[in-house]
Design an enzyme around this catalytic site. Structure first.
Site, PDB file in Angstrom:
ATOM      1  N   SER A 255       0.786  -1.233   0.000  1.00 43.61           N
ATOM      2  CA  SER A 255       0.000   0.000   0.000  1.00 43.61           C
ATOM      3  C   SER A 255       0.819   1.284   0.000  1.00 43.61           C
ATOM      4  CB  SER A 255      -0.951  -0.003   1.192  1.00 43.61           C
ATOM      5  OG  SER A 255      -1.982  -0.937   0.982  1.00 43.61           O
TER       6      SER A 255
ATOM      7  N   TYR B 108     -10.661   2.343   5.603  1.00 38.68           N
ATOM      8  CA  TYR B 108      -9.659   1.999   4.608  1.00 38.68           C
ATOM      9  C   TYR B 108     -10.255   1.053   3.568  1.00 38.68           C
ATOM     10  CZ  TYR B 108      -4.810   1.060   3.157  1.00 38.68           C
ATOM     11  OH  TYR B 108      -3.627   0.967   2.472  1.00 38.68           O
ATOM     12  N   SER B 109     -10.146   1.407   2.295  1.00 40.89           N
ATOM     13  CA  SER B 109     -10.652   0.565   1.216  1.00 40.89           C
ATOM     14  C   SER B 109      -9.756   0.703  -0.008  1.00 40.89           C
ATOM     15  CB  SER B 109     -12.088   0.965   0.842  1.00 40.89           C
ATOM     16  OG  SER B 109     -12.520   0.259  -0.311  1.00 40.89           O
ATOM     17  N   ASN B 110      -9.264  -0.415  -0.492  1.00 40.54           N
ATOM     18  CA  ASN B 110      -8.423  -0.406  -1.691  1.00 40.54           C
ATOM     19  C   ASN B 110      -9.180   0.058  -2.926  1.00 40.54           C
ATOM     20  OD1 ASN B 110      -5.979  -1.444  -0.510  1.00 40.54           O
ATOM     21  ND2 ASN B 110      -7.031  -3.401  -0.300  1.00 40.54           N
TER      22      ASN B 110
ATOM     23  N   GLY C  71       2.954  -0.744   3.983  1.00 41.28           N
ATOM     24  CA  GLY C  71       2.309  -1.652   3.054  1.00 41.28           C
ATOM     25  C   GLY C  71       2.433  -3.104   3.470  1.00 41.28           C
TER      26      GLY C  71
END
Length: 398
Positions: A115, A208-210, A353
């Site tokens: 990330s 949090y969301s990709n 990440g």
């Protein structure tokens, strides 16, 4: 593994239990502590030789922290790059780089940075904002008309700023990909997310969301007419002088430069399995990149110094909201940038990440310090995460 894999990109912070799948086996062997690699110190005079000898006899605090990650947390390897206020760089290693051959950990080796990719993508978006090609407070539909629709989801009500700051309420696609190991297109990742309801109305909370960064990447491609990987390379990697950082091409499952192998464990008593080579496409704009600790330090230092963004856009990036649930006590999330309080005072700025086989944490300060620490297995317990973050704090507070 696949549940673990997807979840690894959910956040570089706190993780919960998730479904896993076995991987091709690689024999695990005993791991030991390797040695510190550092730049040579200035020559000492005869008058301070005794003090130098005494200092040399004391274990370096950063090396001790890496040794703890290997010895107590069971990491196959740990590696760090530490940049001081004066620009001096030290590199450290512990453990074994390849459990099959017993080879050493390559100093400043490449790892999958997960990330941390989000910060690179956020910089590209903010450069486009500075060029007046993107408006932070415009809707997603302005750039991707009609694409984002679902239960409680409407791209006309979600702004670009909310994507970058994780306040859109969009569901996280990586929670729902299942166990299919293959190449994914960004549109497939988005479609997976849109099968699920929104977590909250845009702008009313933080989670949090990709999926947010998949959409940010699609906006970059729509506005520029070029692949995201090319824009990241042209606008950020080359501009910051990063020589060991890349956005892997479709189908490229390799890590091309010297690197420690990455490992996965099915359960606490299972052997470690080598998952170094894996298709990273399911991470895309949320986590596909490869880099080294020194390159990450150079990137975040250049960013904070204003060499990648005009002052107005950097100030927007550093405008934060609370993010403690994911990133720990006192943490706040800006536009693809996380601030954390340091035990010695002040803040560090970075991201962190998590990707199958690798976990990275780091940060940079406004006075020129920077640190990145990586381990070669995803962390799933609180103690391991605390020790990794403690290693970063130890280096930044020296």
């Amino acid at each position: 593994m696949r549940g673990q894999t997807r979840h690894g990109l959910r956040s570089p912070g706190r993780q919960q239990g998730t479904r896993r799948r076995a991987l091709p086996a690689a024999a695990a062997v005993a791991i030991g502590v390797m040695t510190l690699g550092a730049v040579a110190p200035p020559a000492a005079s005869a008058s301070d030789s005794a003090a130098s000898a005494a200092a040399a006899a004391r274990p370096d605090a950063v090396q001790q922290a890496l040794n703890t990650l290997v010895r107590d947390d069971g990491m196959p390897a740990a590696l760090a790059s530490v940049q001081g206020r004066n620009g001096r760089i030290r590199t450290y290693t512990a453990g074994v780089g390849d459990l099959t051959t017993g080879s050493k950990v390559p100093r400043d080796g490449q790892v999958r940075i997960g990330s941390n990719t989000k910060t690179f993508v956020a910089v590209v978006v903010l450069q486009l904002v500075a060029e007046r090609r993107v408006d932070l407070d415009a809707s997603v539909d302005t750039y991707l008309p009609g694409l984002v629709r679902g239960k409680g989801i409407d791209g006309r009500r979600i702004t670009v700023r909310q994507l970058l700051q994780q306040t859109s309420g969009l569901p996280n696609y990586s929670n729902h990909l299942g166990d299919d190991v293959r190449y994914y297109t960004p549109r497939e990742l988005l479609a997976t997310a849109l099968q699920h309801p929104a977590a909250f109305a845009p702008g009313t909370s933080w989670k949090y969301s990709n999926t947010n960064y998949v959409l940010a990447g699609l906006i970059v491609q729509k506005v520029t007419g070029r692949p995201l990987a090319e824009e990241v390379d042209r606008r950020v990697v080359r501009r910051a002088g990063l020589r060991h950082t890349s956005f892997p091409a479709p189908g490229d499952a390799s890590i091309r430069e010297p690197h420690p192998h990455g490992y996965y464990r099915e359960s606490a008593d299972a052997p470690l399995r080598d998952i170094t080579e894996i298709d990273p496409s399911w991470g895309w704009a949320a986590g596909q990149m490869v880099s080294t600790g020194s390159d990450l330090n150079r990137f975040f230092s250049a960013l904070l110094a204003g060499r990648l963004l005009p002052s107005a856009q950097l100030a927007q990036m550093r405008s934060t909201v609370p993010a403690e649930a994911t990133f720990g006590p006192g943490a706040r999330y800006g536009l693809g940038l996380v601030s954390r309080p340091l035990p010695c005072g002040g803040l560090s700025w970075g991201h962190g990440g998590s990707f199958p086989g690798y976990e990275t944490r780091g940060g940079a300060t406004d006075d020129g310090r920077a640190t990145n620490v990586a381990v070669t297995m995803q962390l799933t317990d609180q103690a391991g995460r605390r020790n990794l973050e403690r290693a970063v704090d130890t280096a930044l507070c020296r």
